[in-house]
Every structure is written in C-alpha cells, then in structure tokens.
Write an enzyme that holds these catalytic residues in place. Structure first.
Site, mmCIF file in Angstrom:
data_model
loop_
_atom_site.group_PDB
_atom_site.id
_atom_site.type_symbol
_atom_site.label_atom_id
_atom_site.label_comp_id
_atom_site.label_asym_id
_atom_site.label_seq_id
_atom_site.Cartn_x
_atom_site.Cartn_y
_atom_site.Cartn_z
ATOM 1 N N HIS A 37 46.385 -49.181 95.261
ATOM 2 C CA HIS A 37 47.436 -49.194 94.236
ATOM 3 C C HIS A 37 47.079 -48.247 93.088
ATOM 4 O O HIS A 37 47.906 -47.460 92.632
ATOM 5 C CB HIS A 37 47.627 -50.612 93.681
ATOM 6 C CG HIS A 37 48.462 -51.499 94.555
ATOM 7 N ND1 HIS A 37 48.043 -51.938 95.781
ATOM 8 C CD2 HIS A 37 49.706 -52.024 94.388
ATOM 9 C CE1 HIS A 37 48.973 -52.697 96.316
ATOM 10 N NE2 HIS A 37 49.995 -52.767 95.497
ATOM 11 N N LYS A 103 51.332 -62.447 99.609
ATOM 12 C CA LYS A 103 51.282 -63.906 99.558
ATOM 13 C C LYS A 103 50.988 -64.388 98.149
ATOM 14 O O LYS A 103 50.437 -63.641 97.340
ATOM 15 C CB LYS A 103 50.222 -64.443 100.514
ATOM 16 C CG LYS A 103 48.792 -64.259 100.022
ATOM 17 C CD LYS A 103 47.852 -65.196 100.739
ATOM 18 C CE LYS A 103 46.395 -64.972 100.308
ATOM 19 N NZ LYS A 103 46.001 -65.791 99.168
#
Lengths: 184, 286
Positions: A37, A103
């Site tokens: 990221h 999640k």
C-alpha cells in the site's frame, strides 16, 4: 442478493451492490498488505506494472510454494484490513480501485472514499485459506518480490468464483458493521 | 504409532497443528453454526468446509501459519532434554518448506525476514518441569490478527472480579471483527504483568468447553462468555450470536496492591497439537 461478477467491474455493476449482498468473483485480483500500500502511494501511477482499476484489491499475504511449473498458492485467506485504514482512502482515490476484499471491517475514511469513487469493500471469512487458494486458477504475475519479500509482494491472481464475498461497505456509503462500529 | 527421530516428530506435530483442528474446536464451531442464521451461518459453514478441505489436502487451513509457540513439560529424567531446543528450531525450519508454512518472522530492528520462521527468541518455548522421563510438547501456532488484540490491564484491586469482567468484555467488544471471531479468549488474573499475560496464553491450551476447576472461576468464565456473546458482534464482526466459542481463565496469587489481568485472543482456527517423547526416543503425536 447473490451476484456472480467478472472483472473489470464497471461503476454500474458496483452501484447495484448493497450491504449484505454476496458476490462470487471471477477474473483478476491483486494482493497487497501494508508495505505494498505504501509503495503504491509513493510510486507514480504510470510506473505501476498492473492496472488496479481493472482488478479487485485483496488484503492478503498468501502462503505460496515454488514448483517447477511456477508459483502455486497453497493457502490464501484475507489479512486484517484495518491495518491499511490510514492509507486506503488515498489509494482508492489515486488508482480508482473499485473492489476491495479483506476481513474485519474498515473505517469511515475508506467508506467515504468508496462512496465518492464508486467502490465497495467486501469481507471474505478470515482464516478460510485453503478454500480461497482453491479459487485461484493461476498466478499471473508477481511484482516487487525482491523489494518486499513473498509475504508483502503484490501477487496478481486469476480467480474463479471466489467467494462468498460479503459486501460490508457499498458504494452508497452504507455499512454492514455491527452497530456501525467502525475503526478509527 | 511410535517412531524415532525427534525432529521428524516435531515436524509431524506442526503438520497436525496447521492442517487439523482439535475436535473440541470443530464441535464448538458446529454448535455455533446450528444456532446462527444469515451471514453468520454462511461464514461458519464455509469455515467448517475449509477445515475439512485443509485436512483432506494436508494444507494449512489459514495462510497465516503463525509464530510457532511451544509449551514443553519435560520429565526431569528424560535423556532427551539436551538438544531439544535445537531440535525444535530445526523442525520449524524444515516444516517451513515441507508443509509449507508462510515465512512469518521479521527482525524488529532491520525488518528482515530470514524466511524460515525462526529468529531471536523464536520459536517461543515455554518450559515447565515434571517428574518422570516423558517430555510433553504442545504447539500453538499463533496468528497475528488475534495476537494483536492481546491486552494487559493493571486494575485496582478494589475493582474485584466484576472489574475483571468489565475490562475483558470491553476489550473484546472493542476488538470487533479483527481477531477473526468466533474466538477463544484466554485470561490470566493475578501474578505480575508478565505472568498475567503468560497465563492468558496458556489458558488457550485448555480444550474448548472445559471449565476451570475452581467453581467461582468457572462461573466467571461462563458470565464473560455470555456477556461477550450478548454484544452481537458475531462471526467476523458482521453480526450474530457467537463472538466467542469459549473463555478460559487461569489465576495466580497477586500483590495486595495489584490486580493484573492479561488477555490473549485466539482466532477460530484454534490450532494446537500435542506430542510425547518417551525415554526410549520413540514419540507419538496425540
């Protein structure tokens, strides 16, 4: 509602999804954990060797094995998405990522970025690694393997009927999280 | 089945832990699945299916194969104590490519990953001694998502057991879907800061459904379980009746001025396996 979708995902397809819907995804996903990221935020858009806007981003550090035939995914459940909350909104804006899989839920900034850029965040049940690996048909590519290592590298995977992916944030700004409990 | 070769035995132990869940955990997940509906049920169904597929194909059920934590209870007369640490470390390295395991150990200073799941103080080994000549080894592969929800509270003694309950319930509710619920919560009450957390982790070794032998502690385990499950967080934090499969408490005497409470959370993939090494060098994975 249950949907069977194929990448690339158009804004029309994304808009039809609502919190609690279940998606089975076919096509291409790229994995990214914390380091990928940050690296994607640092790099210029034109220097990225794949097209995030045409795939789904999967918060996952897969367990892989190198065989004579190439890389094989052994187990590939999701990692905790919230670790990426700090940068997720900026990444969505920079690359127009339409579909994020992870999640544990994410925060308000991600939810708002998804609403503004017509994207969704979907949850795949944590720990369901063997079944997720079975949905992977091929490892199409791996990027930044040397810089980031096997765990944090970006793996581009071709998946078939990957799911159930439960829509947690839809493109209309809504959330499925319990009591709207969002991470900060 | 009795076999020789201690390193091979520990690799077999790791293989079992990573690819097969203990029956008590599977049964608890099945019970939870029968009680749930909607998204909670869909998730528990696929979790149960994943457990089956992992076992049948001999693959780790979760890609986060964890940091390997060993709990050794060594008979003081065992001839295999010498070299056991080296055997455990060698077995972890071998298992990393043989099973395989995801390379998970990272140097906290340089950020480098040696790629073999070992490093400074890792694999983590907790030692205990017992009479006799058998060595018992339990391995608890511990994933990062659940471990991140560990907490230590240094409560005021006047908070009492009610304060303990309030602290644990608040922290687990705050954790939401992050530790992959339905979880098992280990709690250590008393001792000092280090012992409270150590006991909390050791509490996870007890089978799901087994209550503490002290009735007051057992009652507290039940009350905390009910209170967390009443929160409605549910499987993966997406709502439901089952947020925890069980709560286990271990206790130690404390200083009159302190009430330490350690919390260590284990995800639904409550992976653990136990083996025994006999004095003649044969071993069995239980």
């Amino acid at each position: 509602m249950e949907y069977h979708l194929t990448t690339p995902l158009s804004p029309e397809k994304i808009r039809q999804l609502h919190c609690g819907d279940i998606v089975y995804l076919t096509g291409e996903v790229f994995t990214a954990r914390d380091k990928a990221h940050y690296l994607m935020l640092q790099k210029r858009r034109q220097d990225i060797p794949f097209s995030p806007s045409e795939m789904a981003l999967y918060h996952c550090g897969p367990l892989v094995k190198k065989t004579k035939a190439g890389w094989q995914v052994v187990s590939a459940g999701p990692t905790t998405s919230n670790r990426m909350e700090e940068v997720m909104g900026r990444l969505i804006r920079k690359y127009n990522i339409p579909f994020i899989i992870g999640k544990g839920g994410m925060g308000r900034r991600t939810r708002e970025a998804l609403r503004n850029h017509v994207g969704v965040y979907a949850a795949y049940p944590g720990g369901v690694g063997a079944l997720a690996a079975d949905a992977v048909q091929t490892v199409r590519d791996v990027f930044w393997l040397r810089e980031l290592g096997v765990l944090e590298a970006v793996w581009v995977l071709t998946v078939k009927e990957f799911g159930p992916l439960i829509i947690v944030f839809d493109a209309h700004g809504r959330s499925l999280l319990h009591n709207n409990a969002e991470h900060q | 089945m009795k076999q020789r070769g201690i390193k091979a035995g520990i690799v077999a132990l790791l293989t079992k832990a990573e690819t097969e869940l203990p029956h008590d955990v599977i049964n608890a997940l099945r019970t939870a699945c029968s009680r749930e509906k909607g998204i909670a049920k869909i998730q528990l169904e696929i979790i149960l299916k994943n457990i089956q597929v992992a076992r049948h194909t001999g693959r780790p059920m979760c890609q986060d194969t964890g940091i390997q934590s060993f709990f050794v209870t060594a008979g003081v007369k065992s001839p295999y104590l010498s070299g056991l640490t080296a055997s455990i470390t060698a077995a972890v390295k071998h298992a990393t490519t043989a099973i395989p395991l995801r390379p998970n150990t990272v140097d906290p200073v340089s950020g480098k990953n040696p790629g073999d799941n070992t490093g400074e103080h890792i694999p983590a080994i907790t030692w205990d001694l017992c009479e006799g000549d058998d060595i018992w080894i339990t391995v608890l592969p511990k994933g990062g998502g659940s471990e991140n929800m560990s907490r230590l509270g240094m409560l005021k003694p006047s908070a009492g057991l009610e304060g303990v309950q309030q602290f644990v319930v608040e922290e687990i509710v705050k954790a939401g879907g992050s530790p992959c619920p339905p979880t098992i919560v280990g709690i250590g009450i008393g001792g000092g800061a280090d012992l409270a957390v150590k006991l909390a982790k050791q509490a996870l070794l007890r089978p799901v459904g087994q209550r503490h032998q002290n009735r007051r502690v057992a009652t507290l385990e039940r009350k905390i379980t009910q209170s967390i499950n009443a929160s409605g967080i549910g499987p993966m934090g997406l709502g439901g009746k089952t947020t925890v499969l069980d709560v286990h408490i271990e206790t130690a005497h404390r200083h009159p001025a302190s009430l330490p409470v350690g919390i260590v959370v284990q995800c639904w993939a409550d992976r653990r396996a136990t083996m025994v090494i006999h004095a003649d060098g044969t071993w069995e994975v239980k």
